[in-house]
Scaffold this active site. Structure first.
Site, PDB file in Angstrom:
ATOM      1  N   ASP A  13       0.767  -1.115  -0.068  1.00 15.02           N
ATOM      2  CA  ASP A  13       0.061   0.066  -0.001  1.00 15.02           C
ATOM      3  C   ASP A  13       0.958   1.180   0.151  1.00 15.02           C
ATOM      4  OD1 ASP A  13      -2.341  -1.480   0.203  1.00 15.02           O
ATOM      5  OD2 ASP A  13      -2.035  -1.716   2.266  1.00 15.02           O
ATOM      6  N   GLU A  14       2.055   1.211  -0.588  1.00 14.12           N
ATOM      7  CA  GLU A  14       2.996   2.463  -0.653  1.00 14.12           C
ATOM      8  C   GLU A  14       2.431   3.435  -1.751  1.00 14.12           C
ATOM      9  OE1 GLU A  14       3.895  -0.823  -0.988  1.00 14.12           O
ATOM     10  OE2 GLU A  14       5.245  -1.170   0.777  1.00 14.12           O
ATOM     11  N   LYS A  16       2.118   2.201  -5.025  1.00 12.90           N
ATOM     12  CA  LYS A  16       2.963   1.536  -6.397  1.00 12.90           C
ATOM     13  C   LYS A  16       2.028   1.776  -7.364  1.00 12.90           C
ATOM     14  CE  LYS A  16       3.142  -2.309  -4.424  1.00 12.90           C
ATOM     15  NZ  LYS A  16       2.700  -2.085  -3.029  1.00 12.90           N
ATOM     16  N   GLY A  40      -4.138  -4.379  -4.208  1.00 14.68           N
ATOM     17  CA  GLY A  40      -5.109  -3.354  -4.697  1.00 14.68           C
ATOM     18  C   GLY A  40      -4.487  -2.216  -5.034  1.00 14.68           C
ATOM     19  N   HIS A  41      -4.220  -2.199  -6.267  1.00 21.05           N
ATOM     20  CA  HIS A  41      -3.621  -1.096  -6.841  1.00 21.05           C
ATOM     21  C   HIS A  41      -4.305   0.001  -7.272  1.00 21.05           C
ATOM     22  CE1 HIS A  41       0.132  -3.864  -7.437  1.00 21.05           C
ATOM     23  NE2 HIS A  41      -0.051  -3.609  -6.274  1.00 21.05           N
ATOM     24  N   GLN A 210       2.291  -5.998  -2.978  1.00 22.06           N
ATOM     25  CA  GLN A 210       2.661  -5.982  -1.651  1.00 22.06           C
ATOM     26  C   GLN A 210       3.924  -5.229  -1.347  1.00 22.06           C
ATOM     27  OE1 GLN A 210       1.974  -9.625  -2.877  1.00 22.06           O
ATOM     28  NE2 GLN A 210      -0.424  -8.465  -2.522  1.00 22.06           N
ATOM     29  N   SER A 396       5.132  12.197  -4.383  1.00 21.69           N
ATOM     30  CA  SER A 396       3.985  12.385  -4.849  1.00 21.69           C
ATOM     31  C   SER A 396       3.062  13.000  -3.791  1.00 21.69           C
ATOM     32  CB  SER A 396       3.332  10.802  -4.737  1.00 21.69           C
ATOM     33  OG  SER A 396       1.706  10.819  -4.747  1.00 21.69           O
TER      34      SER A 396
HETATM   35  P1  IMP Z   1      -2.320 -12.724   2.062  1.00 18.69           P
HETATM   36  O1  IMP Z   1      -1.534 -12.221   1.013  1.00 18.69           O
HETATM   37  O2  IMP Z   1      -4.164 -12.497   1.731  1.00 18.69           O
HETATM   38  O3  IMP Z   1      -2.142 -14.279   2.457  1.00 18.69           O
HETATM   39  O4  IMP Z   1      -2.245 -11.946   3.284  1.00 18.69           O
HETATM   40  C1  IMP Z   1      -1.177 -12.038   4.204  1.00 18.69           C
HETATM   41  C2  IMP Z   1      -0.654 -10.884   4.810  1.00 18.69           C
HETATM   42  O5  IMP Z   1      -0.310  -9.861   3.635  1.00 18.69           O
HETATM   43  C3  IMP Z   1      -1.903 -10.160   5.377  1.00 18.69           C
HETATM   44  O6  IMP Z   1      -1.532  -9.379   6.632  1.00 18.69           O
HETATM   45  C4  IMP Z   1      -2.412  -9.089   4.450  1.00 18.69           C
HETATM   46  O7  IMP Z   1      -3.200  -8.068   5.151  1.00 18.69           O
HETATM   47  C5  IMP Z   1      -1.314  -8.681   3.785  1.00 18.69           C
HETATM   48  N1  IMP Z   1      -1.406  -8.203   2.355  1.00 18.69           N
HETATM   49  C6  IMP Z   1      -1.649  -8.870   1.440  1.00 18.69           C
HETATM   50  N2  IMP Z   1      -1.594  -8.245   0.388  1.00 18.69           N
HETATM   51  C7  IMP Z   1      -1.306  -7.027   0.886  1.00 18.69           C
HETATM   52  C8  IMP Z   1      -1.565  -5.700   0.022  1.00 18.69           C
HETATM   53  O8  IMP Z   1      -1.633  -5.669  -1.321  1.00 18.69           O
HETATM   54  N3  IMP Z   1      -1.301  -4.603   0.643  1.00 18.69           N
HETATM   55  C9  IMP Z   1      -1.361  -4.667   2.039  1.00 18.69           C
HETATM   56  N4  IMP Z   1      -1.141  -5.728   2.533  1.00 18.69           N
HETATM   57  C10 IMP Z   1      -1.379  -7.139   2.015  1.00 18.69           C
END
Ligand code: IMP
Length: 409
Positions: A13-14, A16, A40-41, A210, A396
């Site tokens: 969530d930086e 990107k 979630g971009h 991520q 940004s």
């Molecule tokens: P998973 O990837 O759904 O297995 O989740 C594992 C961990 O990664 C959890 O703490 C999620 O909240 C976190 N996570 C997965 N995808 C994202 C992302 O795109 N942004 C932020 N955290 C993420």
């Protein structure tokens, strides 16, 4: 021009998606190499917000879109995003690697099931079946995109496996036929395509999902995702040689956020943290969960810069810090009364470290609308460059595409 990888340096969530969208024009193709629809971009254009979970963020720029074999692919999410592009009057020029791991409804069930087993201490996954699908690939119990496209995978062993611990299973038949329709004619060799483009003189952009601290091995295990999130995974995640990785742009927020469980040394539990969450709209783009908020952590960021071989930095959400009075960064951790700035050393006991802060001049009330950043912000950026020994080339200052400042170095 060399290829460019955009990688998140914190817990995801930086911002990107915005950076990828900003640079996409310069590249022939935008490529996803890891993760899946847990990402979630977010891109904001003309006041409208678009969120992509699976398709690369360059999707709205009519670029060639590639999804590499390192991705865990949920065909039905893909269908929704292709529909979104079609609604916007576009048509995705998409190739999916035939070796891509597929997320079936069974893996989503397993994700929820395992989280349930963890009781009061869940990972806080997105429940998109990401970890289970990579695990099932290692067990050779899940189809890959090409297997589904060609109808060559026998699911009976996987079904028997799931039956051994689940009473009811989701309907796989209709899912399989819907998924095949989406993948039909869209699978092939993504690594080979990248190399062909490069040979013709075109560069590509690799879009990380991520962040480094969620990496399966190098992150805050077990509170991590099921895949590698570091830039060095690009070659393995795509099937290209190391020499094709190119430059690495690290993206970091001017503060820190985290979704889900796990240690977070600089987490804030006060009104300032709440204000940052509100002003920064810090709610998960995939799950809508409120994100945990913390000050910028230089100990973790140095680790991330080094692990990724970051060649330049993009700093996001500086505008949010103009809304709060305080300004702090964490420069070291105190572990059992001793200070360290070595993240790897602190990692096994991250939950119990105490952050050591440096107070900096507040951004409160600073105006970031001009191309020229105010002195207080320039000084902060310069301080980070000195500490991290990497140049900040992009800043940004708002969610819109236009609120982006390219800094000359
Ligand atoms: P998973 O990837 O759904 O297995 O989740 C594992 C961990 O990664 C959890 O703490 C999620 O909240 C976190 N996570 C997965 N995808 C994202 C992302 O795109 N942004 C932020 N955290 C993420």
């Amino acid at each position: 021009m060399r290829n460019l990888c955009i990688v998140g340096l914190q817990w995801g969530d930086e911002g990107k998606g915005k950076i990828v969208d900003y640079y996409a024009d310069r590249f022939e193709a935008v490529v996803r190499y890891n993760g899946g629809s847990n990402a979630g971009h977010t891109i904001v254009i003309g006041g409208r917000t678009f969120v992509f979970h699976l398709l690369p963020s360059g999707s709205l720029k009519k670029k060639k879109l590639l999804i590499g074999p390192g991705v865990a692919l949920d065909p039905l999410t893909l269908r929704d995003e292709l529909d979104l592009i079609a609604k916007e009057g576009g048509q995705a020029d998409l190739l999916i690697d035939s070796r891509c791991t597929v997320v079936t409804p069974l893996e989503k069930e397993m994700d929820a099931f395992i989280e349930g087993l963890r009781g009061d201490n869940p990972i806080g996954t997105t429940k998109r079946g990401i970890g289970p699908s990579y695990a099932m690939r290692a067990l050779r119990l899940v189809p890959r995109a090409g297997d589904l496209d060609n109808g060559t995978f026998d699911m009976s062993s996987a079904v028997a496996f799931y039956r051994s611990f689940m009473k009811t299973l989701p309907d796989l038949e209709s899912w399989t036929s819907a998924s095949r329709r989406i993948l039909e004619g869209r699978t092939g060799d993504v690594g080979g395509t990248v190399m062909d483009l490069n040979e013709k003189g075109h560069s590509v952009m690799f879009e990380g999902a991520q962040g480094v601290l969620l990496d399966l091995v190098y992150g805050t295990y077990p509170y991590v995702t099921g895949a590698h999130t570091i830039a060095t995974y690009v070659p393995a995640g795509l099937g290209i040689p190391n020499s094709a990785l190119g430059d690495v742009m690290g993206v970091a927020k001017a503060y820190t956020t985290r979704v889900g469980g796990g240690p977070f040394p600089t987490e804030m539990f006060d009104e300032t943290g709440d204000k940052i969450r509100r002003e920064g709209k810090e709610y998960g783009a995939t799950t809508g969960r409120p994100r945990r908020i913390g000050w910028l952590d230089l100990v973790a960021l140095k680790y991330a810069v080094r692990l990724n071989g970051v060649s330049e930095l993009a700093l996001t959400k500086l505008d949010i810090l103009t809304k709060v009075r305080e300004m702090k960064v964490c420069t070291a951790y105190s572990v059992d009364g001793r200070e360290t700035s070595d993240f790897s050393k602190a990692l096994p006991r991250l939950a119990s470290v105490r952050p050591v802060y440096k107070e900096l001049p507040s951004f409160s009330g600073a105006d970031l609308k001009d191309e020229q950043l105010p002195r207080v912000v320039e000084d902060f950026v310069g301080y980070l460059e000195d500490e991290l020994r990497v140049k900040v080339t992009l800043v940004s200052t708002g969610e819109e595409r236009s609120a982006t400042i390219r800094r000359s170095i």
